[in-house]
Motif scaffolding. Structure first.
Motif, PDB file in Angstrom:
ATOM      1  N   PRO A   1      15.003   6.161  -7.119  1.00 49.19           N
ATOM      2  CA  PRO A   1      15.329   6.976  -5.940  1.00 49.19           C
ATOM      3  C   PRO A   1      14.167   7.897  -5.572  1.00 49.19           C
ATOM      4  N   GLU A   2      14.111   8.241  -4.314  1.00 50.13           N
ATOM      5  CA  GLU A   2      13.113   9.208  -3.845  1.00 50.13           C
ATOM      6  C   GLU A   2      13.489  10.571  -4.422  1.00 50.13           C
ATOM      7  N   VAL A   3      12.581  11.100  -5.199  1.00 52.59           N
ATOM      8  CA  VAL A   3      12.853  12.410  -5.796  1.00 52.59           C
ATOM      9  C   VAL A   3      11.616  13.279  -5.618  1.00 52.59           C
ATOM     10  N   ALA A   4      11.821  14.572  -5.803  1.00 53.04           N
ATOM     11  CA  ALA A   4      10.655  15.466  -5.758  1.00 53.04           C
ATOM     12  C   ALA A   4       9.839  15.195  -7.024  1.00 53.04           C
ATOM     13  N   LEU A   5       8.529  15.106  -6.886  1.00 49.58           N
ATOM     14  CA  LEU A   5       7.678  14.874  -8.046  1.00 49.58           C
ATOM     15  C   LEU A   5       7.513  16.184  -8.814  1.00 49.58           C
ATOM     16  N   ASP A   6       7.292  16.103 -10.100  1.00 50.00           N
ATOM     17  CA  ASP A   6       7.119  17.335 -10.877  1.00 50.00           C
ATOM     18  C   ASP A   6       5.714  17.906 -10.674  1.00 50.00           C
TER      19      ASP A   6
ATOM     20  N   THR B   1       0.831  -1.190   0.000  1.00 54.64           N
ATOM     21  CA  THR B   1       0.000   0.000   0.000  1.00 54.64           C
ATOM     22  C   THR B   1       0.879   1.259   0.000  1.00 54.64           C
ATOM     23  N   GLY B   2       0.559   2.173  -0.898  1.00 53.19           N
ATOM     24  CA  GLY B   2       1.267   3.444  -0.943  1.00 53.19           C
ATOM     25  C   GLY B   2       2.716   3.359  -1.369  1.00 53.19           C
ATOM     26  N   ALA B   3       3.113   2.225  -1.953  1.00 50.81           N
ATOM     27  CA  ALA B   3       4.513   2.095  -2.361  1.00 50.81           C
ATOM     28  C   ALA B   3       4.839   3.054  -3.498  1.00 50.81           C
ATOM     29  N   GLY B   4       3.803   3.552  -4.155  1.00 48.60           N
ATOM     30  CA  GLY B   4       4.008   4.469  -5.268  1.00 48.60           C
ATOM     31  C   GLY B   4       3.694   3.821  -6.605  1.00 48.60           C
ATOM     32  N   LYS B   5       2.828   2.794  -6.605  1.00 48.09           N
ATOM     33  CA  LYS B   5       2.508   2.047  -7.828  1.00 48.09           C
ATOM     34  C   LYS B   5       1.863   2.960  -8.870  1.00 48.09           C
ATOM     35  N   SER B   6       0.818   3.699  -8.423  1.00 53.53           N
ATOM     36  CA  SER B   6       0.104   4.547  -9.384  1.00 53.53           C
ATOM     37  C   SER B   6       1.026   5.644  -9.915  1.00 53.53           C
ATOM     38  N   THR B   7       1.827   6.224  -9.012  1.00 46.38           N
ATOM     39  CA  THR B   7       2.763   7.264  -9.432  1.00 46.38           C
ATOM     40  C   THR B   7       3.762   6.708 -10.444  1.00 46.38           C
ATOM     41  N   LEU B   8       4.191   5.462 -10.200  1.00 41.58           N
ATOM     42  CA  LEU B   8       5.151   4.840 -11.106  1.00 41.58           C
ATOM     43  C   LEU B   8       4.523   4.617 -12.489  1.00 41.58           C
TER      44      LEU B   8
ATOM     45  N   ASP C   1      11.201   1.264  -4.748  1.00 45.04           N
ATOM     46  CA  ASP C   1      10.794   2.633  -5.006  1.00 45.04           C
ATOM     47  C   ASP C   1      11.126   3.524  -3.810  1.00 45.04           C
ATOM     48  N   ARG C   2      11.285   4.795  -4.104  1.00 45.05           N
ATOM     49  CA  ARG C   2      11.396   5.818  -3.069  1.00 45.05           C
ATOM     50  C   ARG C   2      12.537   5.557  -2.090  1.00 45.05           C
ATOM     51  N   VAL C   3      13.703   5.256  -2.623  1.00 48.40           N
ATOM     52  CA  VAL C   3      14.874   5.023  -1.770  1.00 48.40           C
ATOM     53  C   VAL C   3      15.692   6.303  -1.710  1.00 48.40           C
TER      54      VAL C   3
ATOM     55  N   GLU D   1      -4.973   7.830 -10.595  1.00 43.55           N
ATOM     56  CA  GLU D   1      -4.857   8.869  -9.587  1.00 43.55           C
ATOM     57  C   GLU D   1      -4.069   8.386  -8.374  1.00 43.55           C
ATOM     58  N   PRO D   2      -2.919   9.016  -8.091  1.00 45.75           N
ATOM     59  CA  PRO D   2      -2.203   8.657  -6.869  1.00 45.75           C
ATOM     60  C   PRO D   2      -2.840   9.404  -5.698  1.00 45.75           C
ATOM     61  N   GLY D   3      -2.477   9.052  -4.495  1.00 47.97           N
ATOM     62  CA  GLY D   3      -3.097   9.764  -3.384  1.00 47.97           C
ATOM     63  C   GLY D   3      -2.325   9.638  -2.099  1.00 47.97           C
ATOM     64  N   VAL D   4      -2.609  10.587  -1.219  1.00 44.54           N
ATOM     65  CA  VAL D   4      -1.952  10.602   0.081  1.00 44.54           C
ATOM     66  C   VAL D   4      -2.670   9.624   1.007  1.00 44.54           C
ATOM     67  N   LEU D   5      -4.001   9.570   0.882  1.00 41.76           N
ATOM     68  CA  LEU D   5      -4.773   8.690   1.752  1.00 41.76           C
ATOM     69  C   LEU D   5      -4.721   7.255   1.230  1.00 41.76           C
ATOM     70  N   ARG D   6      -4.649   6.303   2.128  1.00 39.74           N
ATOM     71  CA  ARG D   6      -4.578   4.887   1.743  1.00 39.74           C
ATOM     72  C   ARG D   6      -5.915   4.218   1.950  1.00 39.74           C
ATOM     73  N   PRO D   7      -6.306   3.243   1.175  1.00 37.50           N
ATOM     74  CA  PRO D   7      -5.704   2.950  -0.106  1.00 37.50           C
ATOM     75  C   PRO D   7      -6.281   3.873  -1.175  1.00 37.50           C
ATOM     76  N   THR D   8      -5.493   4.163  -2.165  1.00 33.76           N
ATOM     77  CA  THR D   8      -5.934   5.092  -3.194  1.00 33.76           C
ATOM     78  C   THR D   8      -6.573   4.361  -4.364  1.00 33.76           C
ATOM     79  N   THR D   9      -5.830   3.389  -4.901  1.00 33.86           N
ATOM     80  CA  THR D   9      -6.326   2.710  -6.090  1.00 33.86           C
ATOM     81  C   THR D   9      -7.241   1.572  -5.684  1.00 33.86           C
ATOM     82  N   ARG D  10      -8.495   1.702  -6.026  1.00 30.08           N
ATOM     83  CA  ARG D  10      -9.437   0.638  -5.684  1.00 30.08           C
ATOM     84  C   ARG D  10      -9.857  -0.106  -6.932  1.00 30.08           C
TER      85      ARG D  10
HETATM   86  N1  LIG Z   1       8.088  12.461  -3.376  1.00 33.65           N
HETATM   87  C1  LIG Z   1       7.607  11.343  -3.900  1.00 33.65           C
HETATM   88  N2  LIG Z   1       6.369  10.998  -3.608  1.00 33.65           N
HETATM   89  C2  LIG Z   1       5.872   9.865  -4.135  1.00 33.65           C
HETATM   90  C3  LIG Z   1       6.652   9.054  -4.979  1.00 33.65           C
HETATM   91  N3  LIG Z   1       5.897   7.998  -5.342  1.00 33.65           N
HETATM   92  C4  LIG Z   1       4.702   8.153  -4.733  1.00 33.65           C
HETATM   93  N4  LIG Z   1       4.678   9.292  -4.020  1.00 33.65           N
HETATM   94  C5  LIG Z   1       3.559   9.771  -3.221  1.00 33.65           C
HETATM   95  O1  LIG Z   1       3.172   8.744  -2.331  1.00 33.65           O
HETATM   96  C6  LIG Z   1       1.767   8.695  -2.210  1.00 33.65           C
HETATM   97  C7  LIG Z   1       1.273   7.326  -2.630  1.00 33.65           C
HETATM   98  O2  LIG Z   1       1.568   7.122  -3.978  1.00 33.65           O
HETATM   99  P1  LIG Z   1       0.630   6.252  -4.932  1.00 33.65           P
HETATM  100  O3  LIG Z   1       1.272   6.294  -6.270  1.00 33.65           O
HETATM  101  O4  LIG Z   1      -0.771   6.618  -4.784  1.00 33.65           O
HETATM  102  O5  LIG Z   1       0.861   4.853  -4.270  1.00 33.65           O
HETATM  103  P2  LIG Z   1       0.115   3.497  -4.611  1.00 33.65           P
HETATM  104  O6  LIG Z   1       1.119   2.429  -4.383  1.00 33.65           O
HETATM  105  O7  LIG Z   1      -0.497   3.564  -5.923  1.00 33.65           O
HETATM  106  O8  LIG Z   1      -0.961   3.467  -3.477  1.00 33.65           O
HETATM  107  P3  LIG Z   1      -2.248   2.533  -3.343  1.00 33.65           P
HETATM  108  O9  LIG Z   1      -2.916   2.558  -4.642  1.00 33.65           O
HETATM  109  O10 LIG Z   1      -3.031   3.111  -2.251  1.00 33.65           O
HETATM  110  O11 LIG Z   1      -1.700   1.198  -2.973  1.00 33.65           O
HETATM  111  C8  LIG Z   1       1.233   9.794  -3.109  1.00 33.65           C
HETATM  112  O12 LIG Z   1       0.979  10.923  -2.327  1.00 33.65           O
HETATM  113  C9  LIG Z   1       2.352  10.059  -4.070  1.00 33.65           C
HETATM  114  O13 LIG Z   1       2.362  11.399  -4.525  1.00 33.65           O
HETATM  115  C10 LIG Z   1       7.986   9.446  -5.235  1.00 33.65           C
HETATM  116  O14 LIG Z   1       8.752   8.786  -5.953  1.00 33.65           O
HETATM  117  N5  LIG Z   1       8.401  10.591  -4.699  1.00 33.65           N
END
Ligand SMILES: Nc1nc2c(ncn2[C@@H]2O[C@H](COP(=O)(O)OP(=O)(O)OP(=O)(O)O)[C@@H](O)[C@H]2O)c(=O)[nH]1
Ligand SMILES: [Mg+2]
Length: 607
Positions: free
Chosen positions: A280-285, A69-76, A248-250, A87-96
Motif C-alpha cells: 500500500p501507499e504509505v508515508a516513507l520513514d 520507471t519510478g514504480a518504487g523499485k529502489s525504495t522497495l 506498489d503504491r496502491v 538511491e531512490p529519487g524523485v527525478l526519472r530515471p534514478t537507477t542507472r
Molecule cells: N510515499 C511513497 N513514496 C514512494 C514509495 N515508493 C517510492 N516512493 C517515491 O517514489 C519515487 C521513486 O521511487 P524509486 O524507488 O526511486 O523508484 P524506482 O522504481 O527505483 O525508479 P527508477 O529507478 O527511476 O526506475 C521516490 O521519490 C520515492 O521516494 C512509497 O511506497 N511511498
C-alpha cells in the motif's frame, strides 16, 4: 544440488553458442533485421544466464527487481533490506547502474565475472552517505536488529569515476552491496526502468532480466496497465521465466479493486499462477523506507524461498529450461535467415558469373569471326599485303591473289609494326569494351534488389566501372600474346624445310599474319560475310600454308587462338573476382546453417 563444471548439456549449448555466432546476416534482406536481433539476444542469454547458471547450479538465486520507471523499485529494495542500499529519487530515471544486494557470504559468487560478465563491478551502497568506494570503509551501521550494510570491501574492479548516472555511479557497472539482512542463497538486483526514456537503461533492464532466475516485477497503481511492462511480462511467459509481481503504491481504499483487475490481466496473459504482493501507499520513514510491516509478506516469501533449497532449485529449473527452450526455438529463424542470405549471395554470384562468362565468350567469338578485321587493323593489313613486299615470293598458286590485292591496295609502304600496333589497339579496345560493359551489366543486375544496391553503393562507383588497372593489364596480356605468337612462328620456322622462307618473310611479318588469319579463320565466315576482310585474310592463310604446310598452319592457329582465349579468360576472370571477393567478404558460409541445425538438435537431445 550439485554444480556440474561440465555436462553434456553444457557442452552442447557451448557448441550451439559457437554455431549461433557463426551465422551472418550482412545483407538487408527481409528476415535479416529480426535475425540479427535474435542472434544478439540469444547470444546474450547464453552468455549472461544459461551457461553461467548451468555451470553453477548451486549459485545463489538471482532475483532481479524490474519494472516501470519510478514504480518504487529502489525504495522497495531498500525497504526489504532495511537500508538505503540503492538511491531512490524523485527525478526519472534514478537507477542507472544496477545495484546487487547480497549476503556477505554469497559475495564470492558475484565478485568474478561469472554473472553478467559484460558488467564491471563497483562496490558500496549508493545511498550510503560515506564515500562508497573506499575499500574497507565500514558502512552505515544497520538499523538495530536488521543487520548492517557494508560495502564489499574488495578493491573495485573499475573505480567509480562519478559516472554518468545521477546516482553517481558509472554507466555500465554492477554495484555490489553486502548486507547481512539479505538471506543466504538469494540476491536482489535493483535494475533500471524497463520503460526508460534513456535507451541505455532499457537495454540494461533487458540484459538484467535475461540474467535473472526470478523476476520480481514491480508496477504501481498508476502504471500497472502500461504497455511496456506487459511486453516484458509476455516475454517472461514465452520464456517461462519464474515471475513474482509487486503492485506498489496502491491507495489502501483501491487495493481490492486494482489487485483484482491486475490478477485478471495476469490470468489472461498466462501469469495467473505468479505470486502477487500488494504494497500500500504509505508515508516513507525518515530514511525513505517503507515501514517494515508493509513489505513483510514479500520479505517472508523471499526468506522462505532462500531457505528452501528445493524451491530455489525449482525456480532455477523453470527459468533455465524456459531459457534453453526459447533459445532452441529461435534457431530455425536464424537458419532460415542465414539461408536467405546464402541464396541471395548465390544469385548475385550467378549474375556476375554469367555476365563475365558471356563477355568472355563474346570476345572469343569476336576475335575469330572477322570482327577485328575492320578499321585500322584492316587498313594496315591491306597496306601490309598490298605493298607487294610480302607477296613478292608467294607461291604461284596464290599469285592471282597477289595480283588482285596488289592492284587494289597499291600505296605507301606499311611495315608490319604498324599492323602489329593496330592489332594491339584493336584487341585492347575490344577487351576494354567487354570489361566496361560487363561491369555495367553486373552492377545493374545487382541493383535489381535492395540488398544488391546496398552492396554496390557500399563499394562505391568503382564497381560499376572496369577496374582501374584493367587497361594496363589488357595491354600487357596482348603484348604477351603477340610475343607468344612470334615464339610459335620462330619455333615452327626452325624446321629445316621452312627456315629459309621464314627468314625471307621475317618472323614478325609471319607472326602478325598468323594473328590476322586467326581473327578471320572461322569456318563460320562464309560468302558475303567474308568480304574484303575475309578475302584478304585468305592471302595470309595461303602464305602461311606455303611456308609451313596446311597441317602446321592449323596447329599454329589453334595454339595461338587457345593462348589468346586463355588470356582473355584470365583478364575477365580478374575483373569478376572483384565481385566475388566482395561477396566472400560478407562472411556468409554455406555449412553454417547445417551446423546450427545439428547443434540445435544435439542441444535439444540433451535437455
Ligand atoms: N510515499 C511513497 N513514496 C514512494 C514509495 N515508493 C517510492 N516512493 C517515491 O517514489 C519515487 C521513486 O521511487 P524509486 O524507488 O526511486 O523508484 P524506482 O522504481 O527505483 O525508479 P527508477 O529507478 O527511476 O526506475 C521516490 O521519490 C520515492 O521516494 C512509497 O511506497 N511511498
Ligand atoms: Mg530505481
Amino acid at each position: 544440488m550439485t554444480a556440474p563444471a561440465s555436462s553434456p548439456l553444457l557442452a552442447a549449448l557451448d557448441r550451439l553458442r559457437v554455431a549461433i555466432s557463426s551465422c551472418a546476416f550482412p545483407l538487408d534482406l527481409p528476415a535479416a533485421r529480426e535475425a540479427r536481433r535474435t542472434q544478439q539476444s540469444v547470444a546474450d542469454q547464453l552468455r549472461d544466464y544459461i551457461l553461467p547458471r548451468l555451470s553453477r547450479l548451486d549459485a545463489p538465486l538471482l532475483v532481479v527487481v524490474g519494472g516501470s520507471t519510478g514504480a518504487g523499485k529502489s525504495t522497495l529494495v531498500n525497504s526489504l533490506v532495511g537500508q538505503r542500499v540503492s538511491e531512490p529519487g524523485v527525478l526519472r530515471p534514478t537507477t542507472r547502474s544496477p545495484v546487487l544486494v547480497l549476503n556477505p557470504e554469497d559475495q564470492a559468487w558475484f565478485a568474478g565475472d561469472r554473472v553478467l560478465p559484460g558488467l564491471a563491478r563497483t562496490t558500496g551502497a549508493t545511498g550510503n552517505p560515506r564515500t562508497p568506494d573506499t575499500p574497507g570503509t565500514p558502512g552505515t551501521p544497520g538499523t538495530p536488529g536488521t543487520g548492517g550494510t557494508t560495502d564489499t570491501g574488495g578493491t573495485p574492479r573499475t573505480p567509480d569515476t562519478g559516472g554518468t548516472g545521477r546516482d553517481g555511479t558509472g554507466g555500465n557497472s554492477l554495484r555490489l552491496v553486502t548486507d547481512t539482512t539479505v538471506p543466504l542463497g538469494l540476491v536482489l538486483l535493483d535494475a533500471p526502468d524497463v520503460d526508460s526514456v534513456v535507451a541505455e537503461n532499457r537495454e540494461m533492464a533487458d540484459q538484467l532480466l535475461a540474467a535473472a532466475d526470478l523476476w520480481l516485477f514491480v508496477t504501481s497503481a498508476a502504471r500497472y496497465a502500461d504497455a511496456v511492462p506487459w511486453g516484458f511480462l509476455r516475454l517472461a511467459v514465452e520464456r517461462t521465466v519464474a515471475v513474482a509481481l509487486v503492485l506498489d503504491r496502491v491507495a489502501p481504499q483501491a487495493i481490492d479493486e486494482i489487485s483484482a483487475h491486475l490478477r485478471e490481466m495476469l490470468a489472461e496473459q498466462g501469469l495467473g499462477h505468479a505470486p502477487l504482493f500488494v504494497v500500500p501507499e504509505v508515508a516513507l520513514d525518515e530514511n525513505g523506507l517503507i515501514p517494515l510491516n508493509a513489505v513483510m509478506p514479500l520479505r517472508i516469501w523471499l526468506g522462505n524461498l532462500a531457505a528452501d533449497s528445493a524451491a530455489r532449485a525449482a525456480v532455477v529449473r523453470q527459468t533455465l529450461e524456459g531459457a534453453i527452450g526459447y533459445l532452441i526455438g529461435r534457431t530455425p529463424l536464424l537458419v532460415e535467415a542465414h539461408t536467405e542470405q546464402l541464396e541471395a549471395i548465390g544469385r548475385l554470384r550467378a549474375d556476375a558469373d554469367r555476365i563475365y562468362r558471356a563477355a568472355g565468350a563474346r570476345v572469343t567469338e569476336a576475335t575469330a569471326d572477322g570482327s577485328l578485321l575492320r578499321g585500322e587493323v584492316l587498313a594496315r593489313w591491306q597496306e601490309f599485303v598490298g605493298t607487294g613486299e610480302l607477296l613478292r615470293s608467294l607461291e604461284r598458286r596464290i599469285g592471282w591473289l597477289r595480283d588482285k590485292l596488289a592492284a587494289t591496295l597499291r600505296g605507301r609502304p606499311a611495315p608490319e609494326r604498324e599492323l602489329s600496333e593496330a592489332v594491339e589497339s584493336g584487341l585492347e579496345a575490344m577487351l576494354r569494351a567487354a570489361a566496361e560493359s560487363a561491369a555495367e551489366q553486373t552492377s545493374a543486375a545487382w541493383r535489381q534488389t535492395p540488398a544488391g544496391t546496398a552492396l554496390v553503393d557500399r563499394y562505391g562507383p568503382g564497381l560499376e566501372l572496369m577496374s582501374p588497372g584493367f587497361r594496363e593489364a589488357a595491354a600487357r596480356a596482348i603484348r604477351d600474346w603477340q610475343g607468344f605468337v612470334m615464339q610459335l612462328v620462330r619455333e615452327e620456322g626452325s624446321d629445316k624445310r621452312s627456315v629459309a622462307r621464314v627468314l625471307a618473310y621475317g618472323v614478325n611479318g609471319i607472326g602478325v599474319t598468323l594473328m590476322i588469319v586467326i581473327f578471320a579463320s572461322t569456318a563460320g565466315v562464309t560468302g558475303a560475310e567474308v568480304g574484303v576482310a575475309g578475302g584478304s585474310a585468305i592471302v595470309g592463310q595461303k602464305l602461311l600454308e606455303a611456308i609451313f604446310g596446311d597441317q602446321a598452319v592449323r596447329s599454329l592457329a589453334a595454339r595461338a587462338r587457345k593462348n589468346l582465349e586463355d588470356r582473355v579468360e584470365a583478364l575477365l576472370g580478374a575483373e569478376l573476382l572483384r565481385y566475388l571477393q566482395l561477396l566472400d567478404a560478407l562472411g556468409v558460409y554455406p555449412d553454417v546453417a547445417d551446423n546450427l541445425t545439428a547443434a540445435t538438435n544435439a542441444a535439444a537431445a540433451q535437455r
